[in-house]
Design a protein around this motif. Structure first.
Motif, PDB file in Angstrom:
ATOM      1  N   VAL A 186       0.828  -1.208   0.000  1.00 55.44           N
ATOM      2  CA  VAL A 186       0.000   0.000   0.000  1.00 55.44           C
ATOM      3  C   VAL A 186       0.866   1.263   0.000  1.00 55.44           C
ATOM      4  O   VAL A 186       0.596   2.202  -0.746  1.00 55.44           O
ATOM      5  N   PHE A 187       1.883   1.275   0.865  1.00 53.99           N
ATOM      6  CA  PHE A 187       2.561   2.546   1.128  1.00 53.99           C
ATOM      7  C   PHE A 187       3.919   2.687   0.434  1.00 53.99           C
ATOM      8  O   PHE A 187       4.452   3.773   0.373  1.00 53.99           O
ATOM      9  N   THR A 188       4.511   1.598   0.001  1.00 59.89           N
ATOM     10  CA  THR A 188       5.855   1.690  -0.570  1.00 59.89           C
ATOM     11  C   THR A 188       5.855   1.355  -2.060  1.00 59.89           C
ATOM     12  O   THR A 188       6.229   2.176  -2.898  1.00 59.89           O
ATOM     13  N   LEU A 216       4.433  14.329  -2.254  1.00 53.98           N
ATOM     14  CA  LEU A 216       3.443  13.248  -2.223  1.00 53.98           C
ATOM     15  C   LEU A 216       4.015  12.018  -1.522  1.00 53.98           C
ATOM     16  O   LEU A 216       3.348  11.391  -0.681  1.00 53.98           O
ATOM     17  N   LYS A 217       5.241  11.679  -1.869  1.00 58.17           N
ATOM     18  CA  LYS A 217       5.852  10.490  -1.265  1.00 58.17           C
ATOM     19  C   LYS A 217       6.092  10.703   0.238  1.00 58.17           C
ATOM     20  O   LYS A 217       5.964   9.756   1.024  1.00 58.17           O
ATOM     21  N   ALA A 218       6.427  11.924   0.624  1.00 58.42           N
ATOM     22  CA  ALA A 218       6.579  12.196   2.055  1.00 58.42           C
ATOM     23  C   ALA A 218       5.232  12.030   2.765  1.00 58.42           C
ATOM     24  O   ALA A 218       5.161  11.474   3.863  1.00 58.42           O
ATOM     25  N   ALA A 219       4.148  12.495   2.119  1.00 57.98           N
ATOM     26  CA  ALA A 219       2.823  12.344   2.727  1.00 57.98           C
ATOM     27  C   ALA A 219       2.461  10.866   2.850  1.00 57.98           C
ATOM     28  O   ALA A 219       1.933  10.425   3.884  1.00 57.98           O
ATOM     29  N   ALA A 220       2.748  10.088   1.813  1.00 55.15           N
ATOM     30  CA  ALA A 220       2.464   8.646   1.887  1.00 55.15           C
ATOM     31  C   ALA A 220       3.312   7.998   2.982  1.00 55.15           C
ATOM     32  O   ALA A 220       2.845   7.094   3.691  1.00 55.15           O
TER      33      ALA A 220
ATOM     34  N   THR B 322      12.237   1.139   5.395  1.00 56.88           N
ATOM     35  CA  THR B 322      11.439   1.850   6.379  1.00 56.88           C
ATOM     36  C   THR B 322      10.748   3.059   5.760  1.00 56.88           C
ATOM     37  O   THR B 322       9.631   3.401   6.100  1.00 56.88           O
ATOM     38  N   LEU B 323      11.430   3.709   4.844  1.00 57.79           N
ATOM     39  CA  LEU B 323      10.841   4.846   4.153  1.00 57.79           C
ATOM     40  C   LEU B 323      10.686   4.511   2.678  1.00 57.79           C
ATOM     41  O   LEU B 323      11.302   3.578   2.171  1.00 57.79           O
ATOM     42  N   ILE B 324       9.894   5.292   2.007  1.00 60.75           N
ATOM     43  CA  ILE B 324       9.747   5.150   0.571  1.00 60.75           C
ATOM     44  C   ILE B 324      11.081   5.464  -0.102  1.00 60.75           C
ATOM     45  O   ILE B 324      11.727   6.451   0.238  1.00 60.75           O
ATOM     46  N   PRO B 325      11.506   4.633  -1.060  1.00 59.23           N
ATOM     47  CA  PRO B 325      12.773   4.931  -1.739  1.00 59.23           C
ATOM     48  C   PRO B 325      12.727   6.320  -2.364  1.00 59.23           C
ATOM     49  O   PRO B 325      11.741   6.702  -2.994  1.00 59.23           O
ATOM     50  N   GLU B 326      13.797   7.049  -2.138  1.00 56.13           N
ATOM     51  CA  GLU B 326      13.853   8.410  -2.655  1.00 56.13           C
ATOM     52  C   GLU B 326      14.510   8.395  -4.033  1.00 56.13           C
ATOM     53  O   GLU B 326      15.527   7.754  -4.232  1.00 56.13           O
ATOM     54  N   VAL B 327      13.891   9.065  -4.975  1.00 55.19           N
ATOM     55  CA  VAL B 327      14.558   9.301  -6.249  1.00 55.19           C
ATOM     56  C   VAL B 327      15.513  10.471  -6.013  1.00 55.19           C
ATOM     57  O   VAL B 327      15.141  11.452  -5.362  1.00 55.19           O
ATOM     58  N   ALA B 328      16.731  10.346  -6.517  1.00 56.81           N
ATOM     59  CA  ALA B 328      17.754  11.362  -6.211  1.00 56.81           C
ATOM     60  C   ALA B 328      17.177  12.764  -6.328  1.00 56.81           C
ATOM     61  O   ALA B 328      16.628  13.146  -7.352  1.00 56.81           O
ATOM     62  N   GLY B 329      17.259  13.501  -5.239  1.00 61.09           N
ATOM     63  CA  GLY B 329      16.905  14.916  -5.302  1.00 61.09           C
ATOM     64  C   GLY B 329      15.428  15.232  -5.192  1.00 61.09           C
ATOM     65  O   GLY B 329      15.044  16.394  -5.254  1.00 61.09           O
ATOM     66  N   ASP B 330      14.558  14.200  -5.003  1.00 67.79           N
ATOM     67  CA  ASP B 330      13.130  14.562  -4.959  1.00 67.79           C
ATOM     68  C   ASP B 330      12.686  15.048  -3.581  1.00 67.79           C
ATOM     69  O   ASP B 330      11.544  15.483  -3.419  1.00 67.79           O
ATOM     70  N   GLY B 331      13.567  14.957  -2.590  1.00 68.86           N
ATOM     71  CA  GLY B 331      13.294  15.583  -1.296  1.00 68.86           C
ATOM     72  C   GLY B 331      12.348  14.822  -0.386  1.00 68.86           C
ATOM     73  O   GLY B 331      11.926  15.337   0.648  1.00 68.86           O
ATOM     74  N   ALA B 333      12.756  12.299   1.740  1.00 73.98           N
ATOM     75  CA  ALA B 333      13.202  12.049   3.114  1.00 73.98           C
ATOM     76  C   ALA B 333      13.183  13.327   3.941  1.00 73.98           C
ATOM     77  O   ALA B 333      12.701  13.343   5.080  1.00 73.98           O
ATOM     78  N   ASP B 334      13.690  14.414   3.375  1.00 71.79           N
ATOM     79  CA  ASP B 334      13.691  15.665   4.136  1.00 71.79           C
ATOM     80  C   ASP B 334      12.272  16.115   4.473  1.00 71.79           C
ATOM     81  O   ASP B 334      12.001  16.563   5.590  1.00 71.79           O
ATOM     82  N   ALA B 335      11.367  16.011   3.504  1.00 74.31           N
ATOM     83  CA  ALA B 335       9.988  16.444   3.752  1.00 74.31           C
ATOM     84  C   ALA B 335       9.335  15.578   4.823  1.00 74.31           C
ATOM     85  O   ALA B 335       8.618  16.079   5.697  1.00 74.31           O
ATOM     86  N   PHE B 336       9.599  14.273   4.771  1.00 75.92           N
ATOM     87  CA  PHE B 336       9.029  13.371   5.775  1.00 75.92           C
ATOM     88  C   PHE B 336       9.602  13.679   7.160  1.00 75.92           C
ATOM     89  O   PHE B 336       8.866  13.770   8.152  1.00 75.92           O
ATOM     90  N   ILE B 337      10.905  13.854   7.231  1.00 77.03           N
ATOM     91  CA  ILE B 337      11.539  14.117   8.530  1.00 77.03           C
ATOM     92  C   ILE B 337      11.084  15.469   9.086  1.00 77.03           C
ATOM     93  O   ILE B 337      10.821  15.604  10.287  1.00 77.03           O
ATOM     94  N   ASP B 338      10.950  16.460   8.229  1.00 80.64           N
ATOM     95  CA  ASP B 338      10.406  17.747   8.694  1.00 80.64           C
ATOM     96  C   ASP B 338       9.018  17.567   9.305  1.00 80.64           C
ATOM     97  O   ASP B 338       8.709  18.132  10.360  1.00 80.64           O
ATOM     98  N   ALA B 339       8.183  16.796   8.621  1.00 82.29           N
ATOM     99  CA  ALA B 339       6.808  16.587   9.112  1.00 82.29           C
ATOM    100  C   ALA B 339       6.818  15.858  10.451  1.00 82.29           C
ATOM    101  O   ALA B 339       6.085  16.210  11.375  1.00 82.29           O
ATOM    102  N   ARG B 340       7.676  14.826  10.550  1.00 86.55           N
ATOM    103  CA  ARG B 340       7.761  14.090  11.820  1.00 86.55           C
ATOM    104  C   ARG B 340       8.219  15.010  12.946  1.00 86.55           C
ATOM    105  O   ARG B 340       7.674  14.989  14.040  1.00 86.55           O
TER     106      ARG B 340
END
Lengths: 416, 416
Positions: A186-188, A216-220, B322-331, B333-340
């Motif tokens: 669902v999430f990944t 979007l991916k951060a929200a997911a 643990t997190l959604i794989p980041e595409v280089a430079g799409d931000g 991880a940073d956006a998720f960590i900021d939200a957390r």
């Protein structure tokens, strides 16, 4: 790939072996009538996961569901623990206590075979089929709202002492493989090129756009974190429109094998998200669908309204000291319940969006779209759902009512 | 009142019996040197909960902590499970792995006696005493921020697979009586006339005002709900300034007997809330305290900054998916960590406020205020803390930086 142990004595049952087995299960022979020599069994497996049979006798019929040590629709290459039947059985008992009449009746149980015998809902249809077919059910919203409120609130801290809730946490902690699978599919998975993902031809550009959309991916990922870390209530865990059986005046929820102590909003969001998928798919189906599409949105809104109304009643301060004692008229309980409903609503929209996206960009698609034979039409309907879902995820805290959500869905369908 | 079972063979140990007992515990005799006839033991119980002893030998000393079947400071009228020592022992091992050098060394363990033998931190002082005495520790903020980030992130979904985290949930689920007690004494009791509450004379009016403030009580109830329903990380569970031992250049955290899988912000908020209590109490203590009060606020801000900095490193995407794989430079991880971090910060302020209020309106008071002999001065200092706490609870989502929080504390102390 990892495989999982099966209980001693576990064997896959074929239809032919079922009458003899059921003859020894207390409660079952009375239901079927006569003796096993007069019972007939046939496989009716339909969902992705398990072997399902119907057994008929002179007096009635039952459904038999057996968990296989792999995912049925994929095969032995994807091992899956049969212990999920134990959690389904426990969830049927717990949820059945709180929402009587809203689950199929539990008739028999063989833990060693991971096999559940339950009421045959042969006059019901799967809600997803019914929505594709353009059928409506006037009580659906109210029934589902009530089911959600009762199963979720009554297994949460709003109604349970810490020690009772802790026992539920322990009873369902072992369902971790299924939780991990939900996280993955669902999430990944939908957000990168996971090997088993599938796309409708024409969806490649939007898929690529979503997969490089960091916000979007951060929200997911936030929703995934909420899914993993909130032990709020005993949730169904896979409450899409294929897990609901309906006939006029009667609504039942089936298949709680993914149950664990998780966030309430995951169940609510699954239902609302799948109704919004059904809504977006309507232009692809035969016949005049305008009224039906509108009824689906009304059902989504009505479901939330019914949930919120019951939540207000069930989540009041109680004798366990669950809430701070209210001094007459100081408004503590109302203010707390308002705050809880605001949080649950925002999370519901986030989960709805995630569940919609995963059915279009992920491994498991839905018949709402799959039944649209014309591929460009199917892709266009899916694109409406994807764009709606992205906005639900990103705007989940600023959208504050179902009226705004249904207005958004209408506008996206109209191409605005 | 309910009582709790003790293990077979459990007996309360007196100082005189300890040398013989310790002689048979692997690791202990080497630490003390010589034989048990040359060891001397004395009781040094200081906290509320347990019997604590120091045992000295020719080569060194150890501390022995035994859980009693009741709360020591109250007596046998408040039974309390000795199993808390088992959870303390487990938490010392788990936290010690993640934050090496920040807990006392674990030397010996007798589960049947609910008895832990640990390093004697005789050159350290309890942080709360030191703050009252006007002492400062330059590395304190950095050490505590690091301890928080490592113990919390590394036991959470940010760093653990679902199956490993599930095992931690199961290992600590049994500590439910202590969780229930926290709910009662922190989140419920202070907001009504609970029988064991205590008020400084002069605090009656503000107490009555808080106890009929529906918005405040709803906010405290929201924090209680978060405390009960978030299985985020293995938290210490009682991380006030009396659970921290300091000497120049070394900071240790003791007493994790309240540990369970709960919200990260509960530990962070406990420390920040207790530092704000210390700040509000400074005008009541002897000597020029302006600089010291300011250092306490800097420590609170520095602690959060150190936590957030380490969080950013430790909570990155990892190999477990643990997190959604980041595409280089799409931000992503940073956006998720900021939200957390935004969510954790808001919850930290809510818990800080709740922990401050409970130390003034509830059963358990703190020496920061109790050591102020002049009662009107004590009440005035407490009132500053109460008003600050109320704003933290009510404005936890609109206050967005520690600079705003410390400015608020300064303004409240100045009577603005």
């Amino acid at each position: 790939m990892q495989s999982y142990p099966v209980p001693p004595g576990y064997a896959r049952m074929g239809a032919a072996a079922l009458p003899r087995l059921l003859a020894d299960l207390p409660g079952v022979p009375e239901r079927l009538g006569g003796g096993p020599d007069r019972w007939s069994a046939g496989e009716i497996s339909d969902g992705n996961m398990n072997a399902v049979f119907r057994v008929r006798g002179p007096a009635g019929s039952v459904v038999v569901k057996q968990a296989l040590p792999y995912i049925r629709s994929i095969g032995e290459s994807w091992p899956f623990p049969v212990s999920r039947a134990t959690f389904e059985h426990r969830a049927m008992i717990e949820h059945g206590t709180h929402a009587p009449g809203q689950l199929p009746e539990l008739i028999g149980w063989r833990e060693d075979l991971a096999l559940i015998v339950m009421e045959d809902l042969s006059e019901h249809v799967v809600l997803r089929h019914a929505l594709v077919a353009g059928r409506r059910f006037p009580r659906l919203a109210q029934d589902l709202g009530r089911y959600l409120a009762r199963t979720l609130v009554l297994t949460s801290d709003h109604a349970m002492t810490t020690s009772r809730k802790t026992r539920l946490v322990e009873a369902f902690a072992g369902n971790a493989v299924l939780c991990q699978t939900t996280q993955d599919v669902v999430f990944t998975g939908p957000y990168w090129n996971a090997p088993l993902n599938r796309l409708t031809p024409g969806q490649e550009a939007l898929a690529a756009e979503f997969r490089s959309d960091g916000a979007l991916k951060a929200a997911a990922t936030e929703m995934k974190h909420i899914f993993r870390s909130r032990a709020e209530a005993l949730i169904h865990g896979d409450l899409h429109t294929g897990s609901v059986m309906v006939r006029r005046g009667d609504t039942r929820v089936i298949d709680p094998e993914w149950a664990f102590m998780g966030p309430m909003a995951f169940d609510i969001g699954a239902l609302i998200g799948n109704l919004l998928l059904a809504h977006a798919s309507q232009p692809g189906h035969a016949g005049e669908r305008t009224d039906h599409a509108e009824w689906i949105l009304e059902t989504a809104a009505g479901l939330w309204a019914a949930f919120a109304r019951e939540f207000r009643t069930l989540a009041r301060p109680d004798a366990d000291g669950t809430l701070i004692p209210e001094v007459a008229g100081d408004g503590t309980a109302d203010a707390f319940i308002d705050a809880r409903l605001r949080d649950i609503f925002a999370e519901t929209l986030g989960f709805a969006g995630a569940k919609m996206i995963r059915r279009i960009l992920g491994i498991s698609h839905v018949e709402d779209f799959e039944m649209i034979a014309d591929v460009p039409t199917r892709a266009a309907c899916e694109a409406v759902a994807l764009r709606t879902a992205r906005r639900l995820l990103l705007e989940r805290r600023s959208l504050t009512s179902m009226a705004e959500v249904t207005a958004l869905a209408r506008a996206m369908s109209a191409g605005e």
